[in-house]
Scaffold this motif. Structure first.
Motif, PDB file in Angstrom:
ATOM      1  N   GLY A   2       2.313   2.546  -9.560  1.00 46.47           N
ATOM      2  CA  GLY A   2       3.541   3.303  -9.391  1.00 46.47           C
ATOM      3  C   GLY A   2       3.439   4.455  -8.436  1.00 46.47           C
ATOM      4  N   GLN A   3       2.394   4.486  -7.613  1.00 42.43           N
ATOM      5  CA  GLN A   3       2.269   5.547  -6.620  1.00 42.43           C
ATOM      6  C   GLN A   3       3.249   5.302  -5.477  1.00 42.43           C
ATOM      7  N   ILE A   4       3.795   6.393  -4.959  1.00 43.17           N
ATOM      8  CA  ILE A   4       4.747   6.307  -3.850  1.00 43.17           C
ATOM      9  C   ILE A   4       4.210   7.153  -2.702  1.00 43.17           C
ATOM     10  N   VAL A   5       4.095   6.552  -1.535  1.00 46.36           N
ATOM     11  CA  VAL A   5       3.517   7.245  -0.384  1.00 46.36           C
ATOM     12  C   VAL A   5       4.420   7.067   0.822  1.00 46.36           C
ATOM     13  N   GLU A   6       4.897   8.195   1.366  1.00 48.31           N
ATOM     14  CA  GLU A   6       5.699   8.160   2.575  1.00 48.31           C
ATOM     15  C   GLU A   6       4.810   8.368   3.798  1.00 48.31           C
ATOM     16  N   SER A   7       5.266   7.837   4.928  1.00 48.14           N
ATOM     17  CA  SER A   7       4.582   8.048   6.200  1.00 48.14           C
ATOM     18  C   SER A   7       5.579   7.848   7.331  1.00 48.14           C
ATOM     19  N   SER A  21       8.375   5.173   6.403  1.00 48.37           N
ATOM     20  CA  SER A  21       8.024   4.117   5.457  1.00 48.37           C
ATOM     21  C   SER A  21       7.753   4.727   4.092  1.00 48.37           C
ATOM     22  N   CYS A  22       8.033   3.951   3.064  1.00 49.70           N
ATOM     23  CA  CYS A  22       7.791   4.364   1.683  1.00 49.70           C
ATOM     24  C   CYS A  22       7.086   3.193   0.999  1.00 49.70           C
ATOM     25  N   VAL A  23       5.793   3.321   0.806  1.00 50.38           N
ATOM     26  CA  VAL A  23       5.001   2.258   0.182  1.00 50.38           C
ATOM     27  C   VAL A  23       4.906   2.522  -1.311  1.00 50.38           C
ATOM     28  N   VAL A  24       5.262   1.517  -2.091  1.00 48.59           N
ATOM     29  CA  VAL A  24       5.278   1.642  -3.552  1.00 48.59           C
ATOM     30  C   VAL A  24       4.245   0.692  -4.130  1.00 48.59           C
ATOM     31  N   SER A  25       3.338   1.232  -4.918  1.00 48.45           N
ATOM     32  CA  SER A  25       2.230   0.430  -5.428  1.00 48.45           C
ATOM     33  C   SER A  25       2.544  -0.136  -6.803  1.00 48.45           C
ATOM     34  N   ASP A  72      11.773  -4.058   2.088  1.00 47.19           N
ATOM     35  CA  ASP A  72      11.108  -5.352   2.148  1.00 47.19           C
ATOM     36  C   ASP A  72      10.461  -5.556   0.782  1.00 47.19           C
ATOM     37  N   ASN A  73      11.146  -6.286  -0.074  1.00 39.21           N
ATOM     38  CA  ASN A  73      10.654  -6.464  -1.445  1.00 39.21           C
ATOM     39  C   ASN A  73       9.387  -7.320  -1.516  1.00 39.21           C
ATOM     40  N   THR A  74       9.100  -8.076  -0.468  1.00 39.13           N
ATOM     41  CA  THR A  74       7.872  -8.879  -0.475  1.00 39.13           C
ATOM     42  C   THR A  74       6.639  -8.009  -0.249  1.00 39.13           C
ATOM     43  N   LYS A  75       6.859  -6.843   0.350  1.00 40.54           N
ATOM     44  CA  LYS A  75       5.749  -5.933   0.639  1.00 40.54           C
ATOM     45  C   LYS A  75       5.811  -4.647  -0.180  1.00 40.54           C
ATOM     46  N   ASN A  76       6.843  -4.492  -0.995  1.00 38.91           N
ATOM     47  CA  ASN A  76       7.050  -3.275  -1.786  1.00 38.91           C
ATOM     48  C   ASN A  76       7.124  -2.038  -0.895  1.00 38.91           C
ATOM     49  N   ILE A  77       7.890  -2.137   0.174  1.00 46.98           N
ATOM     50  CA  ILE A  77       8.038  -1.051   1.130  1.00 46.98           C
ATOM     51  C   ILE A  77       9.511  -0.790   1.387  1.00 46.98           C
ATOM     52  N   THR A  90      15.607  18.204  10.999  1.00 49.60           N
ATOM     53  CA  THR A  90      14.263  18.692  10.690  1.00 49.60           C
ATOM     54  C   THR A  90      14.144  19.019   9.207  1.00 49.60           C
ATOM     55  N   ALA A  91      13.158  18.411   8.551  1.00 48.38           N
ATOM     56  CA  ALA A  91      12.979  18.586   7.108  1.00 48.38           C
ATOM     57  C   ALA A  91      11.754  17.784   6.662  1.00 48.38           C
ATOM     58  N   VAL A  92      11.364  18.009   5.426  1.00 47.51           N
ATOM     59  CA  VAL A  92      10.421  17.114   4.773  1.00 47.51           C
ATOM     60  C   VAL A  92      11.255  16.027   4.107  1.00 47.51           C
ATOM     61  N   TYR A  93      10.909  14.787   4.376  1.00 44.72           N
ATOM     62  CA  TYR A  93      11.655  13.649   3.851  1.00 44.72           C
ATOM     63  C   TYR A  93      10.882  13.034   2.687  1.00 44.72           C
ATOM     64  N   TYR A  94      11.603  12.804   1.595  1.00 37.43           N
ATOM     65  CA  TYR A  94      11.011  12.282   0.372  1.00 37.43           C
ATOM     66  C   TYR A  94      11.645  10.951  -0.005  1.00 37.43           C
ATOM     67  N   CYS A  95      10.813  10.072  -0.528  1.00 35.07           N
ATOM     68  CA  CYS A  95      11.277   8.790  -1.053  1.00 35.07           C
ATOM     69  C   CYS A  95      11.294   8.894  -2.581  1.00 35.07           C
TER      70      CYS A  95
END
Length: 112
Positions: A2-7, A21-25, A72-77, A90-95
Motif C-alpha cells: 500500500g505504499q504510494i510514491v510520486e515522481s 507518476s503515482c506508483v501504488v504497491s 494504468d491498472n495493469t501496472k498499478n500506476i 508551482t506546488a508540491v503535488y500529492y497523489c
C-alpha cells in the motif's frame, strides 16, 4: 503493502509540460479512485484532479483543459499529464489512492 510514491516533478519553463507518476504497491489499486492534490508554499492543500475506478475523470477549473489524469491498472500506476504550465501551478503535488493514503509528494516549479 500500500505504499504510494510520486515522481516526475521538476523545474520547467512557463508553457512547458511535465508528467507525474503515482506508483501504488498494491494489486487492488484498480478498485479505488485516485486523486491528485497540490500545495503551494504558505497555502492549503487543494484538489486538482480525480479519476474513478471506472475511468471517469473530473478536474478543478484552474487546470481543466491543461491537465489530464489517467491510470494504468495493469501496472498499478496513475499519471497526471500537465501541459501549458503556469507559474501559479508551482506546488508540491500529492497523489491520494487506495483507502485515502497519501504519497510523499513531488515538487513542481514553473519558472523562467
Amino acid at each position: 503493502q500500500g505504499q504510494i510514491v510520486e515522481s516526475g516533478g521538476g523545474l520547467v519553463q512557463p508553457g512547458g509540460s511535465l508528467r507525474l507518476s503515482c506508483v501504488v504497491s498494491r494489486s487492488d489499486f484498480h478498485r479505488y479512485a485516485m486523486r491528485w492534490y497540490r500545495q503551494a508554499a504558505g497555502k492549503e492543500r487543494e484538489w486538482v484532479a480525480f479519476i474513478a475506478s471506472t475511468g471517469n475523470t473530473a478536474y478543478d477549473d484552474s487546470v481543466k483543459g491543461r491537465f489530464t489524469i489517467s491510470r494504468d491498472n495493469t501496472k498499478n500506476i496513475g499519471y497526471l499529464q500537465m501541459n501549458s504550465l503556469k507559474p501559479e501551478d508551482t506546488a508540491v503535488y500529492y497523489c491520494q489512492a487506495l483507502d485515502g493514503r497519501w504519497g510523499q509528494g513531488t515538487q513542481v516549479t514553473v519558472s523562467s
